[in-house]
Design an enzyme around this catalytic site. Sequence first.
Site, short mmCIF file in Angstrom:
data_model
loop_
_atom_site.label_atom_id
_atom_site.label_comp_id
_atom_site.label_asym_id
_atom_site.label_seq_id
_atom_site.Cartn_x
_atom_site.Cartn_y
_atom_site.Cartn_z
N HIS A 461 2.24 -7.37 1.24
CA HIS A 461 0.95 -7.43 0.54
C HIS A 461 -0.19 -7.69 1.53
O HIS A 461 -1.18 -6.96 1.55
CB HIS A 461 1.00 -8.54 -0.52
CG HIS A 461 -0.27 -8.75 -1.26
ND1 HIS A 461 -0.49 -8.28 -2.54
CD2 HIS A 461 -1.43 -9.38 -0.93
CE1 HIS A 461 -1.69 -8.60 -2.95
NE2 HIS A 461 -2.30 -9.28 -1.98
N GLU A 462 -0.04 -8.73 2.32
CA GLU A 462 -1.12 -9.07 3.26
C GLU A 462 -1.29 -8.00 4.32
O GLU A 462 -2.40 -7.74 4.78
CB GLU A 462 -0.86 -10.44 3.89
CG GLU A 462 -0.84 -11.60 2.91
CD GLU A 462 -2.10 -11.71 2.06
OE1 GLU A 462 -3.17 -11.27 2.53
OE2 GLU A 462 -2.02 -12.21 0.93
N HIS A 465 -3.60 -5.37 3.07
CA HIS A 465 -5.00 -5.73 3.33
C HIS A 465 -5.37 -5.42 4.79
O HIS A 465 -6.46 -4.92 5.07
CB HIS A 465 -5.22 -7.22 3.08
CG HIS A 465 -5.34 -7.62 1.65
ND1 HIS A 465 -6.21 -7.00 0.77
CD2 HIS A 465 -4.73 -8.61 0.94
CE1 HIS A 465 -6.13 -7.59 -0.42
NE2 HIS A 465 -5.24 -8.56 -0.35
N HIS A 468 -6.17 -1.90 5.40
CA HIS A 468 -7.49 -1.57 4.86
C HIS A 468 -8.57 -1.90 5.90
O HIS A 468 -9.56 -1.16 6.04
CB HIS A 468 -7.71 -2.38 3.58
CG HIS A 468 -8.73 -1.81 2.66
ND1 HIS A 468 -9.05 -2.39 1.45
CD2 HIS A 468 -9.52 -0.71 2.74
CE1 HIS A 468 -9.97 -1.69 0.84
NE2 HIS A 468 -10.28 -0.66 1.60
#
Length: 671
Positions: A461-462, A465, A468
């Site tokens: 998940h991290e 990010h 991104h």
Amino acid sequence: MTNPLLQDWNTPFQIAPFDRISDDDFAPALEEALAQHAAEIEVIASSDTPASFANTIEALEAAGKALDKVLGVFFTVAGADSNPVREDLQRQFSPKLAAHFSEISSNKALFARVADIWQKRETLDLTSEQARVLMLTHRGFIRAGAALTGAEDARMKEIKGRLAVLGTTFTQNLLTDEREWYMPLQEGDLSGLPDFVVASAKSAGEEKQAGGPVVTLSRSLIVPFLQFSDRRDLREKAFKAWVARGANGGETDNRAIAAETLSLREERARLLGYESFAAYKLETEMAKTPDAVRDLLMAVWEPARARAEADAQILTGMMQEDGVNGPLAPWDWRYYSEKRRVAEHDLDEATLKPYFQLDRMIDAAFSCATRLFGLQFTPLDVPLYHPDCRAWEVTRQGRHVAVFIGDYFARGSKRSGAWCSAMRAQAKFPEAQAPIVMNVCNFAKSDPALLSYDDARTLFHEFGHALHQMLSDVTYESVSGTSVARDFVELPSQLYEHWLDVPQVLAEFATHAQTGEAMPKEMLDKVLAAATYDMGFQTVEYVASALVDLAFHDGPAPHDPMARQQEVLESLGMPAAITMRHATPHFAHVFAGDGYSSGYYSYMWSEVMDADAFAAFEEADGAFDPDRAAALEKHILSTGGSRDAAELYMAFRGRLPGVEALLKGRGLAAA
């Protein structure tokens, strides 16, 4: 200048020279950087030259670089490796920073120039990104209160300053409660705990200098303790301490802070002409209105609650078979759910966890990024702020893309949770700068470091990010990377979680810590089959938190947030054996700052999109379809906030999704 925070950094990729920075450097560096930024703003605001995009909007984009450097370093160490000096500095800095940025947003001469450009925007021949930056800048001034005058203007400044202090205090109170509580475990207290939990407890005891194993309030330690300890009395003690964070009375109690925060947010919104803080906050998000948020959450709540209630009956029966009478309690759920998972799926975490080594999961996240986007990761030997940190250079076809820093282990100096931040964001103006991106987690430390399946999902998940940020390809820093609508920012992170569940990824990287052997196919199949196990519980604890957050901000601020929390939960029919994932006194997403206030729902809003977005890969040539990967980078990961979020998703998928994919993905769809 001798202050290393204010010097040019002649380090690899201009990474902060952590080995030369001391806590004594932060305060004087901040004062100088604030003065420099204020002077830059004054030059822009007082210019006699007619306002233009270049001399006003681009000048604002270029201003404050020294301040960015100082704050990038300070907030990195304040969140991930705090100490009493840094905590005191944070208390000093928060009102100063609030006042500084309030002065900028209420600068009438500066706002007049921005408003003038906004009025003549159709004649300026701006690029689409420039038009977007202008719109966001103008809207930001309006929403910050730039159009307010007199007493209302002064009151807005007071509110911002006080909210900054309250958010810092809330965070530090929570950190103190988490740092100071621990439960020593004697030999007889280890009953039922597998080796990996005992090893983590011993490691935590060493950090606390407790002379033996301990349970702390770190999620990566207390959750497995609640899963495996057959000492119901100790589970109850640990659980009650965990949910009491921020509500223990005394100086670290956050309940009055929450009440004052909600009151000030409501006043702020009303000064700007909104009927509620939720209406103000959601105006710029994809959801737009509180009703749209509530509709989504309730569409998920009903099937999730029904599933959780059915599961509770099964777990209660298991508990009674153990001779424990009375109702299922919150400290019982994880224990009996783990037993049920073993019985129904022949999976127990003690057997599963050795296959999820931290280093192998990092390799897996990197490998997926290589296959999808052509990124390569090379370790860097550079000084960082803590010995646990490590860094990599990220390249593509030999070209430098970013620096990635990972800080994965829990410690008393680190706030709870997991997050991604950019010490430097990608931009091309006023000069090209490559991003320096961090993932911070709180995994239990052991040798080798082993993750739960949930921990592995957090890592992916991290890293979503981080992608991104790293793949951002825009001109202006204000729309770079994760500078997007709050209910869009979780799309890349939650979408990336799906690659952990790709069978070939697990087959390659889920290797046993002792034998090195790949996870057996039979076990792999069981892991994937159990992916939605206990999803009623997980969904209920999350959605309850999101609905309480919305209720706090959609209407008059409650005088007693705890009473309002209870009212909301009762009206929902909250299952008695499940608590909110984040009760009010430790709901840092909502009260440590404005980031997720009235916006905790955004994880689920993004999940509606991420379920649908991964389906696009499955409908094509599978998880690593090159055309879908290229479209994901082109339309979402590289564009930051340079275009509207709904427009970006439409460009990638061709339509907006419904809630059906989410319910199916969580195993909550009607049969």
